[in-house]
Design a protein around this motif. Structure first.
Motif, PDB file in Angstrom:
ATOM      1  N   GLY A  99      -2.543  12.509  -7.401  1.00  0.00           N
ATOM      2  CA  GLY A  99      -3.502  11.638  -6.720  1.00  0.00           C
ATOM      3  C   GLY A  99      -2.936  11.058  -5.439  1.00  0.00           C
ATOM      4  O   GLY A  99      -3.627  10.998  -4.416  1.00  0.00           O
TER       5      GLY A  99
ATOM      6  N   ALA B  40      -4.356  11.713  -1.731  1.00  0.00           N
ATOM      7  CA  ALA B  40      -4.759  10.565  -0.910  1.00  0.00           C
ATOM      8  C   ALA B  40      -4.002  10.521   0.415  1.00  0.00           C
ATOM      9  O   ALA B  40      -4.562  10.129   1.445  1.00  0.00           O
ATOM     10  CB  ALA B  40      -4.559   9.265  -1.696  1.00  0.00           C
TER      11      ALA B  40
ATOM     12  N   GLY C  16      -9.100  13.827  -2.427  1.00  0.00           N
ATOM     13  CA  GLY C  16      -9.118  13.301  -3.782  1.00  0.00           C
ATOM     14  C   GLY C  16      -9.183  14.445  -4.775  1.00  0.00           C
ATOM     15  O   GLY C  16      -9.165  15.625  -4.394  1.00  0.00           O
TER      16      GLY C  16
END
Length: 135
Positions: free
Chosen positions: A63, A67, A72
């Protein structure tokens, strides 16, 4: 913005877990994310002898990688998963059953290849997940 279609054609049969058979992608750019391990930002191993804790850290790292590039989990088009112990397959499936609906709220789970390996880069690591994303 990438056009990502997650598909399960009837000719291939139903997936055996939380993954799909095919991803069809039109994108300008791809992210190739190295296999992520259960290590925090400082390099500390998280969850020694705790498979679930290692999964949590691995997907947290994925993640963060996504990011950092403005993406995502919805941008992921393929996973490759490496497990050290075949006994952990059921634990991995349970983790995905519990967490993937949150990560992929549309229920379109990217294809995943699950491989068993003798060991990972350091003995305490139990799981590693590599990803390809389209942006």
């Amino acid at each position: 913005m990438a056009d990502i279609k997650i598909l399960n054609p009837d000719v291939l049969g139903k997936p055996l877990g939380q993954y799909s058979q095919i991803t069809r992608v039109k994108a300008d750019e791809y992210l190739f994310i190295a296999g992520q391990l259960a290590a925090d930002h400082a390099g500390n191993i998280i969850g020694i002898d705790d498979f679930d804790a290692q999964c949590v850290q691995v997907f947290a790292n994925l993640g963060c990688a996504l990011a950092s590039q403005g993406a995502g989990f919805g941008n992921i088009v393929q996973f490759t998963t490496y497990l050290v112990h075949s006994q952990d397959i059921a634990k991995f499936m349970s983790y995905r059953l519990r967490e993937f609906p949150r990560m992929f709220p549309n229920g379109a789970y990217p294809p995943n290849t699950l491989l068993m390996v003798d060991r990972l880069v350091q003995e305490p690591f139990l799981v590693e997940v590599q990803a390809i994303a389209a942006i």
